[in-house]
Each structure stands twice: as C-alpha cells, then as structure tokens.
Design an enzyme around this catalytic site. Structure first.
Site, PDB file in Angstrom:
ATOM      1  N   HIS A  37       0.838  -1.206   0.000  1.00  0.00           N
ATOM      2  CA  HIS A  37       0.000   0.000   0.000  1.00  0.00           C
ATOM      3  C   HIS A  37       0.875   1.259   0.000  1.00  0.00           C
ATOM      4  CE1 HIS A  37      -2.863  -2.788   2.266  1.00  0.00           C
ATOM      5  NE2 HIS A  37      -3.609  -2.386   1.249  1.00  0.00           N
ATOM      6  N   ASP A 150      -3.143  -7.833  -7.682  1.00  0.00           N
ATOM      7  CA  ASP A 150      -4.543  -8.056  -8.056  1.00  0.00           C
ATOM      8  C   ASP A 150      -4.691  -7.730  -9.545  1.00  0.00           C
ATOM      9  OD1 ASP A 150      -5.762  -8.603  -5.353  1.00  0.00           O
ATOM     10  OD2 ASP A 150      -4.805  -6.691  -4.966  1.00  0.00           O
TER      11      ASP A 150
END
Ligand code: PAF
Length: 281
Positions: A37, A150
C-alpha cells in the site's frame, strides 16, 4: 492530514481542488497497510498535488462465508502510516453512507469478472467495480493507483473506465514482496507460523514456470500441469483454487503461450486465500 468520513464533504473538497487546477490521485484500499500500500502512496505522492487514500472494507466484494467479519484492521496504525507518507486526505466512509438502505445499483464488467477469481467468487468483482466507481465519483481523481498483485482487478477497473468514459487514468504498480518472495497482502496476517514459512513457495512455483517458459516450453496445458504438480509436491497444505496461464490483457487462455502471458494462481492456505501472478516474458 485530514480524515474525512462524510461523502458530501469529500466530494466537495475534491471537486474544489480539481476546479482550482490541482492534480488529484486516489489510492483505494481496505486498510491494514503494508509496504505494498505504502509503495502505491509513494508513487502517487510524487505525481499529484493532492493525495487521497480511501480506507473502506467493502462488504459488497465479500461472498457468503468469506472473511468480511474478520478482515484485519488497525486504524491507528494506518492513520500514522498515511501521515508519514504525506497523504493529504484519508477517506474513511461508514458502510451506511456508501450503501444506504435501498441501495440497488451495481457496476459490472461482464466477461472478465467471471474468469480466474470470478469462478469461485462470482460477485466479487461486481462489488469491487461498484465501490471503485463510487470512490471515483466522490474523489474525482486524475489518476488512481492499484497494485499488480490483483492483476485481474486492475484490468477490470481499466476496462470499466474505458467502457464508461470515466475521466481517470488507472495506474498499475508492481507487486511488493517480502524478502523471501511472498507477495505482501493484508491476508498474510491469517497465516500461522508454520504456513508462513511455506507460503513463499507460491511465488517459487511461479518462478519455476517462468523458467520453464524461458527455456522453450510454450504448451499451456503442460505448463499449467507442471505448476499444479509443483504445488501438490511442495505445498501439500494448500488447496488449489486455480492455476492458469492466460493472455494478460483479456485473461483468455492461449494454446501456445506467448511472451507477455500471465501465470496466475489462487491457493487457500489455512485461513488465507493467497493470490499471486507473474508475467512470462
Ligand atoms: O484492492 C483492494 O484493496 C480493494 O479491492 C479495493 C480496490 C480497495 C476496492 O475495495
């Protein structure tokens, strides 16, 4: 750093910033920040005048019996980490403000959403695209940044923005890994000590298959079989959800694997469903 929970306030703040000529970037997250992140935030910080990070565990992308109720959370740590990264606004909406009573509108990218993870999580990507569309409407970003771990999510969101003419550029950033190769994920927190030790084999299997491709094996079924049996031998604790080699743009299988294809896997290891991928160049 400002923490905003109200939808009307974030929309007003971001629209005003955009109208005054500032460049905006959004990093959508479900919190429990790790270096993956933070690397997205760092990239976005360089690019934009105003960096918005959203933190929302989106119920719509979890299926029945999945980990919505126990998804890891640590708001204090996330606030601290976001401040350290120079985030301007942390957007933390309540579930009831994003999905008020009577909510009944969904955004769905057909086709792509039913492949790979969509085979066992049939409503997952509809939940992702709906919330991401809402976040775009609320924060009006010029760019939005997502991780390549992802991969399927990334290309589905790119397709959504193209199909719906959304004025936002989608940026994909490389997967960040632990020193032993395990892709960083909030769900790694579910691994006990024993499973954590063997979890890097998920990536080692992908490296193996890339090596086989580089040395001339291009038969997709053969490569998939080799990868599957690698996991059966080296990670017998894992339940394999899928092992697939597909075109990285449309997720279609190719009989003869071409450079640029994606090897993608999902495995259940204890309580953790781990996904990872590698490009075959
Ligand atoms: O990748 C995630 O963390 C989530 O799927 C996202 C994009 C924040 C949407 O809830």
């Amino acid at each position: 750093m400002e923490i905003i929970s109200s939808c009307s306030q974030i929309q007003q703040t971001c629209m005003q910033a955009r109208q005054s000529g500032r460049t905006l970037a959004l990093v959508p997250t479900m919190g429990y920040f790790h270096d993956g992140h933070l690397s997205l935030m760092r990239w976005a910080r360089e690019y934009c005048d105003m960096l918005v990070v959203s933190l929302f565990v989106n119920p719509a992308q979890f299926g029945p019996g999945e980990d919505y109720q126990r998804y890891p959370q640590d708001l204090d740590n996330d606030v601290h980490a976001a401040m350290e990264e120079g985030v301007d606004i942390l957007f933390t909406p309540a579930r009831s403000s994003l999905y008020p009573d009577g909510f009944s509108t969904w955004v769905e990218v057909q086709g792509l959403s039913g492949k790979l993870c969509g085979l066992t999580r049939p409503e997952h990507f509809r939940g992702v695209t709906t919330v991401v569309c809402k976040l775009f409407n609320l924060t009006c970003p010029h760019k939005a940044v997502f991780g390549q771990k992802d991969w399927q999510q990334l290309i589905i969101i790119k397709k959504m923005t193209r199909d719906l003419n959304m004025p936002v550029e989608i940026v994909g950033r490389p997967t960040v890994r632990e020193d032993d190769g395990l892709a960083m994920s909030s769900r790694n927190a579910y691994l006990d000590q024993e499973l954590r030790k063997v979890a890097p084999r998920v990536y080692q299997g992908l490296l193996m298959v890339r090596g086989r491709f580089e040395s001339g094996q291009d038969d997709r079924l053969e490569l998939e079989l080799e990868l599957r049996s690698y996991y059966q031998r080296n990670l017998p604790q894992a339940e394999i959800d899928y092992v697939q080699i597909v075109d990285s743009n449309n997720l279609e299988p190719q009989d003869r694997v071409k450079p640029g294809a994606l090897a993608a896997v999902a495995l259940k290891l204890g309580q953790a469903r781990l996904i990872d991928n590698i490009l075959l160049d």
